[in-house]
Write a protein that holds these residues in place. Structure first.
Motif, mmCIF file in Angstrom:
data_model
loop_
_atom_site.group_PDB
_atom_site.id
_atom_site.type_symbol
_atom_site.label_atom_id
_atom_site.label_comp_id
_atom_site.label_asym_id
_atom_site.label_seq_id
_atom_site.Cartn_x
_atom_site.Cartn_y
_atom_site.Cartn_z
ATOM 1 N N ARG A 249 0.816 -1.211 0.000
ATOM 2 C CA ARG A 249 0.000 0.000 0.000
ATOM 3 C C ARG A 249 0.853 1.266 0.000
ATOM 4 N N ARG A 250 1.870 1.304 0.849
ATOM 5 C CA ARG A 250 2.726 2.488 0.940
ATOM 6 C C ARG A 250 3.451 2.733 -0.383
ATOM 7 N N LEU A 251 3.941 1.679 -1.004
ATOM 8 C CA LEU A 251 4.637 1.826 -2.286
ATOM 9 C C LEU A 251 3.708 2.393 -3.347
ATOM 10 N N PHE A 252 2.487 1.859 -3.417
ATOM 11 C CA PHE A 252 1.538 2.326 -4.425
ATOM 12 C C PHE A 252 1.135 3.784 -4.164
ATOM 13 N N GLU A 253 1.075 4.173 -2.904
ATOM 14 C CA GLU A 253 0.789 5.575 -2.574
ATOM 15 C C GLU A 253 1.922 6.482 -3.046
ATOM 16 N N GLN A 254 3.157 6.013 -2.895
ATOM 17 C CA GLN A 254 4.296 6.794 -3.373
ATOM 18 C C GLN A 254 4.243 6.961 -4.889
ATOM 19 N N VAL A 255 3.874 5.891 -5.576
ATOM 20 C CA VAL A 255 3.786 5.946 -7.035
ATOM 21 C C VAL A 255 2.715 6.949 -7.457
ATOM 22 N N ALA A 256 1.544 6.884 -6.818
ATOM 23 C CA ALA A 256 0.460 7.803 -7.155
ATOM 24 C C ALA A 256 0.882 9.256 -6.922
ATOM 25 N N ALA A 257 1.603 9.507 -5.841
ATOM 26 C CA ALA A 257 2.070 10.867 -5.551
ATOM 27 C C ALA A 257 3.060 11.347 -6.609
ATOM 28 N N ALA A 258 3.922 10.439 -7.071
ATOM 29 C CA ALA A 258 4.898 10.799 -8.100
ATOM 30 C C ALA A 258 4.214 11.114 -9.421
ATOM 31 N N VAL A 259 3.111 10.411 -9.724
ATOM 32 C CA VAL A 259 2.364 10.675 -10.953
ATOM 33 C C VAL A 259 1.667 12.026 -10.872
ATOM 34 N N GLU A 260 1.116 12.350 -9.712
ATOM 35 C CA GLU A 260 0.425 13.629 -9.549
ATOM 36 C C GLU A 260 1.399 14.806 -9.576
ATOM 37 N N ALA A 261 2.638 14.584 -9.191
ATOM 38 C CA ALA A 261 3.640 15.661 -9.169
ATOM 39 C C ALA A 261 4.919 15.167 -9.835
ATOM 40 N N PRO A 262 4.898 14.962 -11.165
ATOM 41 C CA PRO A 262 6.065 14.381 -11.852
ATOM 42 C C PRO A 262 7.279 15.293 -11.872
ATOM 43 N N HIS A 263 7.120 16.562 -11.465
ATOM 44 C CA HIS A 263 8.256 17.472 -11.409
ATOM 45 C C HIS A 263 9.064 17.300 -10.128
ATOM 46 N N SER A 264 8.526 16.537 -9.170
ATOM 47 C CA SER A 264 9.226 16.373 -7.892
ATOM 48 C C SER A 264 10.326 15.331 -8.021
ATOM 49 N N ALA A 265 11.220 15.322 -7.028
ATOM 50 C CA ALA A 265 12.335 14.370 -7.039
ATOM 51 C C ALA A 265 11.955 13.040 -6.408
ATOM 52 N N ALA A 266 10.699 12.904 -5.939
ATOM 53 C CA ALA A 266 10.303 11.701 -5.205
ATOM 54 C C ALA A 266 10.376 10.445 -6.066
ATOM 55 N N ALA A 267 10.126 10.584 -7.367
ATOM 56 C CA ALA A 267 10.103 9.403 -8.242
ATOM 57 C C ALA A 267 11.446 8.690 -8.269
ATOM 58 N N ALA A 268 12.529 9.433 -8.096
ATOM 59 C CA ALA A 268 13.866 8.832 -8.175
ATOM 60 C C ALA A 268 14.118 7.847 -7.047
ATOM 61 N N ASP A 269 13.372 7.954 -5.955
ATOM 62 C CA ASP A 269 13.591 7.083 -4.797
ATOM 63 C C ASP A 269 12.721 5.829 -4.820
ATOM 64 N N ILE A 270 11.843 5.700 -5.806
ATOM 65 C CA ILE A 270 10.959 4.537 -5.881
ATOM 66 C C ILE A 270 11.709 3.388 -6.534
ATOM 67 N N PRO A 271 11.815 2.224 -5.886
ATOM 68 C CA PRO A 271 12.554 1.103 -6.476
ATOM 69 C C PRO A 271 11.821 0.533 -7.687
ATOM 70 N N LEU A 272 12.582 0.141 -8.696
ATOM 71 C CA LEU A 272 12.021 -0.439 -9.913
ATOM 72 C C LEU A 272 12.541 -1.850 -10.097
ATOM 73 N N ASP A 273 11.719 -2.698 -10.688
ATOM 74 C CA ASP A 273 12.113 -4.047 -11.080
ATOM 75 C C ASP A 273 11.857 -4.132 -12.583
ATOM 76 N N VAL A 274 12.891 -3.887 -13.367
ATOM 77 C CA VAL A 274 12.722 -3.783 -14.812
ATOM 78 C C VAL A 274 13.314 -4.995 -15.523
ATOM 79 N N LYS A 275 12.672 -5.358 -16.616
ATOM 80 C CA LYS A 275 13.151 -6.445 -17.453
ATOM 81 C C LYS A 275 13.421 -5.877 -18.827
ATOM 82 N N GLY A 276 14.641 -6.019 -19.314
ATOM 83 C CA GLY A 276 14.968 -5.514 -20.629
ATOM 84 C C GLY A 276 16.380 -5.900 -21.010
ATOM 85 N N THR A 277 16.699 -5.766 -22.279
ATOM 86 C CA THR A 277 18.061 -6.021 -22.721
ATOM 87 C C THR A 277 18.971 -4.936 -22.171
#
Length: 359
Positions: A249-277
């Motif tokens: 729940r807390r992680l998803f709340e952080q994501v929602a906040a980052a979407v509402e304020a994409p100019h903030s630096a908060a998005a950089a602290d959200i951990p990602l699990d990415v799959k790609g070359t």
């Protein structure tokens, strides 16, 4: 005190500097600053030619000058390349980097810095500096990424995990796993398409519409708009889906906040699990390095990765991004300054860019 050409800095390297207004480009051209060769070209419409910023020719009148992202854009505007500075040809340093890239791709083992310096007729320290400036990675980091990409391609083609590791040039499995410490998917995950992994998800109402957010225990693996469980299952066909519990729940709340304020630096602290070359992950890393409120064209992004002709490949990696906003593919626009395409519609893209600019 006003800024003069020799005070212009390149704090993030010449290929990722996002502070280049036309006024600054003009001062760079007056200073004939070679550090910005390859970042943009100067079009002189009174003569019908375009030049490198460092062109030694006499400076034209400002009212006759327009700036373009690359030679292709200048030629599309009807200009031809200057024969004196040859902006459509690679400089000696650019040729050295391209030669080294080709040698690395052909080599079965990693090439030492001394060997790369000898191949390009530069000292090892100077070569490392120009390579890192052009590619965004050191030669050693680039070769590690190249080995990972080879291993992942072999795994995708059905090769066993151990076979793929040695086929890619690793001397031991431990070296492969050390290289992948920063990547969410393990070798077996890659081969089985995420089989055995659990993806927790939820849909969240935002001012941009309904948002799907999903995460593994390692971090966010999907963020999209107007999608639900069916689309998530299509993205991760072999994973087990589970509605997000209290622990997410807390992680998803952080994501929602980052979407509402994409100019903030908060998005950089959200951990990602990415799959790609390895290449896709380099593109995604470059996207995250674009400062909020700024944009790049596909050509500029390709140049930042050391391969100006890779615009199409960059576009493909951009389209393969599963994590909107947090990996900000909306910051890539058309070369003419238009919005360009976006998987979730131009209205959402325009609004994200407006918010990032503080509008």
């Amino acid at each position: 005190m006003s800024e003069t050409p020799d005070t212009i800095s390149m704090t993030d390297g010449p290929l990722t500097d996002g502070q280049l207004t036309d006024d600054r480009r003009w001062r760079i051209a007056l200073a004939k600053d070679r550090r910005f060769d390859g970042v943009f070209v100067t079009g002189v419409h009174s003569t019908g030619i375009y030049c490198r910023p460092s062109c030694p020719a006499r400076a034209p009148k400002r009212e006759n000058v327009r700036f373009y992202a690359d030679p292709a854009a200048a030629e599309a505007a009807g200009l031809r390349a200057c024969k004196r500075c040859a902006p459509d040809q690679h400089s000696r340093e650019e040729q050295a980097v391209l030669h080294a890239l080709a040698a690395m791709k052909e080599a079965e083992d990693s090439l030492s810095l001394d060997r790369l310096g000898a191949l390009t007729d530069y000292s090892p320290t100077h070569f490392q500096r120009i390579f890192t400036r052009a590619v965004g990675l050191s030669p050693a980091a680039y070769q590690r990424a190249l080995r990972r990409e080879r291993a992942e391609e072999a795994l995708a083609g059905g090769t066993s995990v151990t076979g793929a590791i040695y086929e890619a040039g690793y001397t031991s499995p431990s070296r492969f796993y050390d290289d992948r410490k920063d990547s969410g998917m393990t070798a077996s995950d890659w081969k089985d398409g995420g089989r055995g992994r659990t993806v927790h998800w939820a849909t969240v109402d935002t001012t941009l519409g309904t948002m799907l957010v999903a995460a593994t225990e390692r971090g966010v693996c999907c963020l999209s708009f107007g999608e639900g469980e069916a689309e998530l299952q299509a993205r991760f066909p072999h994973a087990e889906l589970a509605e997000g519990g209290e622990e997410f729940r807390r992680l998803f709340e952080q994501v929602a906040a980052a979407v509402e304020a994409p100019h903030s630096a908060a998005a950089a602290d959200i951990p990602l699990d990415v799959k790609g070359t390895a290449f896709q992950q380099r593109v995604w890393q470059a996207l995250r390095a674009i400062p909020p409120g700024e944009t790049r064209s596909y050509g500029q992004l390709a140049a930042a990765l050391g391969n100006p002709k890779a615009s199409r490949a960059v576009g493909g990696a951009n389209g393969a991004n599963n994590i909107a906003v947090l990996i900000p593919c909306h910051r890539v626009i058309a070369v003419d300054g238009g919005l360009g395409g976006y998987a979730y519609g131009s209205e959402i893209k325009a609004e994200l860019l407006r918010r990032e600019k503080g509008g």
